[in-house]
Write a protein that holds these residues in place. Structure first.
Motif, PDB file in Angstrom:
ATOM      1  N   LYS A 248      -0.449  -1.584  -4.824  1.00  0.00           N
ATOM      2  CA  LYS A 248       0.471  -2.125  -5.818  1.00  0.00           C
ATOM      3  C   LYS A 248       0.554  -3.637  -5.661  1.00  0.00           C
ATOM      4  O   LYS A 248       1.048  -4.139  -4.656  1.00  0.00           O
ATOM      5  CB  LYS A 248       1.846  -1.476  -5.663  1.00  0.00           C
ATOM      6  CG  LYS A 248       1.808   0.034  -5.894  1.00  0.00           C
ATOM      7  CD  LYS A 248       3.191   0.666  -5.799  1.00  0.00           C
ATOM      8  CE  LYS A 248       3.124   2.157  -6.103  1.00  0.00           C
ATOM      9  NZ  LYS A 248       4.453   2.798  -6.046  1.00  0.00           N
TER      10      LYS A 248
ATOM     11  N   THR B 107      -5.517   2.479  -8.102  1.00  0.00           N
ATOM     12  CA  THR B 107      -5.561   3.719  -7.338  1.00  0.00           C
ATOM     13  C   THR B 107      -6.997   4.100  -6.999  1.00  0.00           C
ATOM     14  O   THR B 107      -7.867   4.141  -7.880  1.00  0.00           O
ATOM     15  CB  THR B 107      -4.900   4.870  -8.125  1.00  0.00           C
ATOM     16  OG1 THR B 107      -3.551   4.489  -8.472  1.00  0.00           O
ATOM     17  CG2 THR B 107      -4.861   6.137  -7.294  1.00  0.00           C
TER      18      THR B 107
ATOM     19  N   ALA C  13      -2.800   4.203  -3.463  1.00  0.00           N
ATOM     20  CA  ALA C  13      -2.435   3.221  -4.493  1.00  0.00           C
ATOM     21  C   ALA C  13      -2.145   1.858  -3.867  1.00  0.00           C
ATOM     22  O   ALA C  13      -1.368   1.747  -2.918  1.00  0.00           O
ATOM     23  CB  ALA C  13      -1.223   3.701  -5.271  1.00  0.00           C
TER      24      ALA C  13
ATOM     25  N   THR D 208      -0.909  -1.498 -10.589  1.00  0.00           N
ATOM     26  CA  THR D 208      -1.289  -0.488  -9.606  1.00  0.00           C
ATOM     27  C   THR D 208      -2.769  -0.152  -9.722  1.00  0.00           C
ATOM     28  O   THR D 208      -3.278   0.108 -10.815  1.00  0.00           O
ATOM     29  CB  THR D 208      -0.452   0.795  -9.794  1.00  0.00           C
ATOM     30  OG1 THR D 208       0.933   0.468  -9.652  1.00  0.00           O
ATOM     31  CG2 THR D 208      -0.821   1.840  -8.752  1.00  0.00           C
TER      32      THR D 208
ATOM     33  N   THR E 147       4.520  -4.769 -11.698  1.00  0.00           N
ATOM     34  CA  THR E 147       3.538  -4.356 -10.697  1.00  0.00           C
ATOM     35  C   THR E 147       2.278  -3.862 -11.388  1.00  0.00           C
ATOM     36  O   THR E 147       2.354  -3.162 -12.402  1.00  0.00           O
ATOM     37  CB  THR E 147       4.095  -3.214  -9.815  1.00  0.00           C
ATOM     38  OG1 THR E 147       5.303  -3.639  -9.188  1.00  0.00           O
ATOM     39  CG2 THR E 147       3.091  -2.813  -8.741  1.00  0.00           C
TER      40      THR E 147
ATOM     41  N   ARG F  59       0.844  -1.193   0.000  1.00  0.00           N
ATOM     42  CA  ARG F  59       0.000   0.000   0.000  1.00  0.00           C
ATOM     43  C   ARG F  59       0.879   1.244   0.000  1.00  0.00           C
ATOM     44  O   ARG F  59       1.812   1.373   0.786  1.00  0.00           O
ATOM     45  CB  ARG F  59      -0.887  -0.027   1.246  1.00  0.00           C
ATOM     46  CG  ARG F  59      -1.661   1.245   1.555  1.00  0.00           C
ATOM     47  CD  ARG F  59      -2.704   1.590   0.528  1.00  0.00           C
ATOM     48  NE  ARG F  59      -3.712   0.561   0.345  1.00  0.00           N
ATOM     49  CZ  ARG F  59      -4.689   0.657  -0.549  1.00  0.00           C
ATOM     50  NH1 ARG F  59      -4.757   1.727  -1.359  1.00  0.00           N
ATOM     51  NH2 ARG F  59      -5.571  -0.316  -0.685  1.00  0.00           N
ATOM     52  N   ASP F  60       0.573   2.198  -0.907  1.00  0.00           N
ATOM     53  CA  ASP F  60       1.272   3.476  -0.972  1.00  0.00           C
ATOM     54  C   ASP F  60       0.217   4.568  -1.055  1.00  0.00           C
ATOM     55  O   ASP F  60      -0.182   4.996  -2.153  1.00  0.00           O
ATOM     56  CB  ASP F  60       2.205   3.520  -2.181  1.00  0.00           C
ATOM     57  CG  ASP F  60       2.998   4.817  -2.283  1.00  0.00           C
ATOM     58  OD1 ASP F  60       2.965   5.600  -1.308  1.00  0.00           O
ATOM     59  OD2 ASP F  60       3.640   5.047  -3.320  1.00  0.00           O
TER      60      ASP F  60
END
Length: 217
Positions: free
Chosen positions: A65, A77, A63, A75, A73, A59-60
């Protein structure tokens, strides 16, 4: 404290049979009792799953991933809109077919997305997939009072994607249902007839002529 109604709704949406959930029902209830809604509940499940499934996804911020294999990867979002938007959360990993399962919420609807890690093929599913013993098929049961397909569906797993193969609609209306495999050729369906509280069970062989073959094949 009694958990919010959406927690029970989520548990019904994903499965109604033992062993089909990525976490035990009691654990999901514990995680989600104080959640602000279904998307927040799914994020709490995601956080727990990431501890158990290291390397599958990260988790970012907004997003998610998802790691592909052998490299790359995918992604996903989150997007916020006036009507609610779209959010993603890691739900499970099916190692036998090297696929990641995401919970997807779009406005007032929710479902699943199966991501095949070797090819990044992405297949939307109406309910949580249950893998057959021979790993050649998955089954879903999507039943609820509103916004459900009200179908039991068998999907064939191929490298090029997961495709509908068979589907069946009962003659009576069901309020919820879940599936499990008795063998690679037989499904067991646990269901509740709308307006009743007593659960019932039936078996359906894939060779049963009552199935509709998708695409006329």
């Amino acid at each position: 404290m009694k958990p919010p109604l959406y927690v029970a709704a989520m548990l019904t949406a994903v499965a109604s049979v033992a062993g089909a959930l990525p976490l035990e029902s009691a654990e999901i209830t514990r995680l989600c009792t104080d959640a602000e809604g279904p998307a927040h509940c799914a994020r709490k499940v995601e956080a727990e799953q990431m501890k158990r499934l290291p390397g599958v996804a990260a988790r970012d911020g907004d997003a998610l991933k998802v790691a592909l294999y052998p490299s790359g990867t995918a992604t996903f979002t989150d997007v916020n809109t006036i009507s609610g938007g779209t959010s993603y959360a890691l739900w499970d990993y099916v190692s036998e077919i090297n696929a990641t399962v995401l919970w997807v919420s779009r406005d007032d609807d929710a479902g699943f997305l199966l991501v095949q890690r070797a090819t990044n093929r992405q297949t939307p599913l109406p309910a949580e997939p249950v893998l057959s013993p021979d790993r050649q098929r998955i089954a879903t049961a999507d039943f609820c009072p509103q916004r459900c397909e009200n179908l039991v569906v068998v999907w064939r797993v191929t490298r090029d994607g997961v495709v509908r193969e068979l589907q069946w609609a009962p003659t009576e209306r069901w309020s919820d249902a879940g599936v499990r495999w008795k063998s690679q050729e037989t499904l067991v369906v646990d269901y509740t007839v709308d307006g009743t509280e007593t659960g019932k069970t039936l078996e359906r062989r894939l060779a049963d002529p009552g199935w509709s073959r998708v695409g006329g094949k």
